[in-house]
Design a protein around this motif. Structure first.
Motif, PDB file in Angstrom:
ATOM      1  N   LYS A 129       8.838   8.500  -1.389  1.00 51.42           N
ATOM      2  CA  LYS A 129       7.345   9.632  -2.717  1.00 51.42           C
ATOM      3  C   LYS A 129       8.227  10.619  -3.135  1.00 51.42           C
ATOM      4  O   LYS A 129       9.215  11.244  -2.992  1.00 51.42           O
ATOM      5  CB  LYS A 129       6.812   9.982  -2.029  1.00 51.42           C
ATOM      6  CG  LYS A 129       5.512  11.314  -3.062  1.00 51.42           C
ATOM      7  CD  LYS A 129       4.503  12.174  -1.556  1.00 51.42           C
ATOM      8  CE  LYS A 129       3.520  12.786  -2.775  1.00 51.42           C
ATOM      9  NZ  LYS A 129       2.943  13.864  -1.709  1.00 51.42           N
ATOM     10  N   LYS A 185       5.151   0.188  -3.798  1.00 50.40           N
ATOM     11  CA  LYS A 185       4.953   1.297  -4.072  1.00 50.40           C
ATOM     12  C   LYS A 185       6.316   2.405  -2.518  1.00 50.40           C
ATOM     13  O   LYS A 185       6.108   1.822  -1.849  1.00 50.40           O
ATOM     14  CB  LYS A 185       3.608   1.041  -2.905  1.00 50.40           C
ATOM     15  CG  LYS A 185       2.623   0.912  -4.056  1.00 50.40           C
ATOM     16  CD  LYS A 185       1.283   0.581  -3.538  1.00 50.40           C
ATOM     17  CE  LYS A 185       0.123  -0.113  -4.329  1.00 50.40           C
ATOM     18  NZ  LYS A 185      -1.608  -0.038  -3.401  1.00 50.40           N
ATOM     19  N   ARG A 186       5.924   3.481  -3.211  1.00 48.72           N
ATOM     20  CA  ARG A 186       6.380   4.871  -2.901  1.00 48.72           C
ATOM     21  C   ARG A 186       5.400   5.592  -1.103  1.00 48.72           C
ATOM     22  O   ARG A 186       4.587   5.091  -1.191  1.00 48.72           O
ATOM     23  CB  ARG A 186       6.530   6.063  -3.439  1.00 48.72           C
ATOM     24  CG  ARG A 186       8.205   5.455  -4.118  1.00 48.72           C
ATOM     25  CD  ARG A 186       8.206   6.550  -5.707  1.00 48.72           C
ATOM     26  NE  ARG A 186       9.101   5.962  -6.217  1.00 48.72           N
ATOM     27  CZ  ARG A 186      10.293   6.560  -6.395  1.00 48.72           C
ATOM     28  NH1 ARG A 186      10.934   6.422  -5.343  1.00 48.72           N
ATOM     29  NH2 ARG A 186      11.526   6.115  -7.072  1.00 48.72           N
ATOM     30  N   ASP A 203       4.793   8.440   1.919  1.00 50.97           N
ATOM     31  CA  ASP A 203       5.068   9.348   2.156  1.00 50.97           C
ATOM     32  C   ASP A 203       5.427  10.112   3.324  1.00 50.97           C
ATOM     33  O   ASP A 203       6.078   8.866   4.157  1.00 50.97           O
ATOM     34  CB  ASP A 203       3.332  10.459   2.041  1.00 50.97           C
ATOM     35  CG  ASP A 203       2.355  10.282   2.795  1.00 50.97           C
ATOM     36  OD1 ASP A 203       3.045   9.546   4.013  1.00 50.97           O
ATOM     37  OD2 ASP A 203       1.506  10.482   2.244  1.00 50.97           O
ATOM     38  N   GLU A 236       0.922   5.175   1.872  1.00 47.90           N
ATOM     39  CA  GLU A 236       1.420   3.859   0.032  1.00 47.90           C
ATOM     40  C   GLU A 236       1.140   4.968  -0.742  1.00 47.90           C
ATOM     41  O   GLU A 236      -0.084   6.058  -0.485  1.00 47.90           O
ATOM     42  CB  GLU A 236       1.620   3.302  -0.101  1.00 47.90           C
ATOM     43  CG  GLU A 236       2.139   2.227   0.900  1.00 47.90           C
ATOM     44  CD  GLU A 236       1.978   0.283   1.029  1.00 47.90           C
ATOM     45  OE1 GLU A 236       1.090   0.325  -0.043  1.00 47.90           O
ATOM     46  OE2 GLU A 236       2.911  -0.307   1.116  1.00 47.90           O
ATOM     47  N   GLY A 237       1.816   5.324  -1.987  1.00 47.61           N
ATOM     48  CA  GLY A 237       1.472   6.470  -3.286  1.00 47.61           C
ATOM     49  C   GLY A 237       2.185   5.180  -4.002  1.00 47.61           C
ATOM     50  O   GLY A 237       1.115   4.447  -4.576  1.00 47.61           O
ATOM     51  N   ASP A 238       2.466   5.938  -5.725  1.00 49.23           N
ATOM     52  CA  ASP A 238       2.712   5.350  -6.723  1.00 49.23           C
ATOM     53  C   ASP A 238       3.646   4.421  -6.775  1.00 49.23           C
ATOM     54  O   ASP A 238       4.411   4.432  -5.600  1.00 49.23           O
ATOM     55  CB  ASP A 238       3.351   6.479  -7.433  1.00 49.23           C
ATOM     56  CG  ASP A 238       2.432   7.478  -7.870  1.00 49.23           C
ATOM     57  OD1 ASP A 238       1.513   7.382  -8.201  1.00 49.23           O
ATOM     58  OD2 ASP A 238       2.907   8.958  -8.256  1.00 49.23           O
TER      59      ASP A 238
END
Length: 208
Positions: A36, A80-81, A83, A88-90
């Motif tokens: 992230k 997906k990135r 943390d 998963e995030g952006d």
């Protein structure tokens, strides 16, 4: 009181991060995952009370981790990135994917070039040490004895008795120089020396 030793290199810190955050950091042959953006700030907060590693060390270890070939391979568009907890995030942007690919290519080219350079240096035969020739002192030649020309048969010339094309000797420097009279003037006599040079002298500087 418990005494804890501080980490001394990035390898130790990355191993520690892999142990503390296994859903985020991976090691060995396991596939890495894009991290992230801004993960360092979260990491610094989580490890605020960790005395074994400083923020500076943490930043250096994180940089080494994200510049490894294994990590750069995973930074691809639409992936997906995650943390610290593996959430998963952006997605990885096209720009970041291209940058990772470029960095990976440059890193590999540099590594292969260094490997080839090292290989070539090992293959080159060792040069035999150059033989140094110590020059022997040449014996100094005995100084040549100056040959003093016998001028007893010559006499000082007078203006009146000189003629054009007459062989004479001009008193120049230490020894007289041979020449030929080319012109007789009122006060001077012009003589061409055997060297080709022409001089103008008084008659008293000539001997015949």
């Amino acid at each position: 009181m418990e005494i804890t030793e501080k980490f001394t290199n990035n390898k130790q810190i990355i191993a520690f991060l892999t142990e503390q955050f296994p859903l985020c950091f991976t090691a060995g042959s396991s596939d890495a995952k894009p991290l992230k953006i801004g993960l360092f700030q979260e990491l610094a907060i989580r490890l605020e009370n960790e005395t074994r590693v400083s923020k500076t060390q943490l930043r250096g270890a994180l940089r080494q981790y994200t510049l490894s070939w294994r990590y750069l391979h995973c930074v691809k568009q639409t992936v997906k990135r995650i943390d610290l907890d593996g959430v998963e995030g952006d997605e990885v942007s096209e720009e970041h994917a291209e940058h990772a690919l470029k960095t990976l290519k440059e890193s590999k080219e540099k590594a292969f070039a260094n490997k080839k350079k090292a290989s070539n240096s090992e293959e080159k035969p060792k040069r035999a040490p150059k033989k140094v020739n110590v020059p022997t002192r040449a014996k100094k030649a005995a100084p040549k004895k100056e040959v003093v020309e016998d001028l007893s048969n010559y006499k000082e010339a007078t203006h009146a008795e000189l003629t054009v094309n007459q062989a004479v000797k001009v008193l120049l420097g230490k020894a007289p120089v041979s020449g030929v009279v080319v012109e007789i003037m009122k006060d001077d006599v012009q003589v061409q020396l055997n060297s080709g040079m022409t001089v103008k002298v008084k008659a008293k500087h000539l001997i015949v």
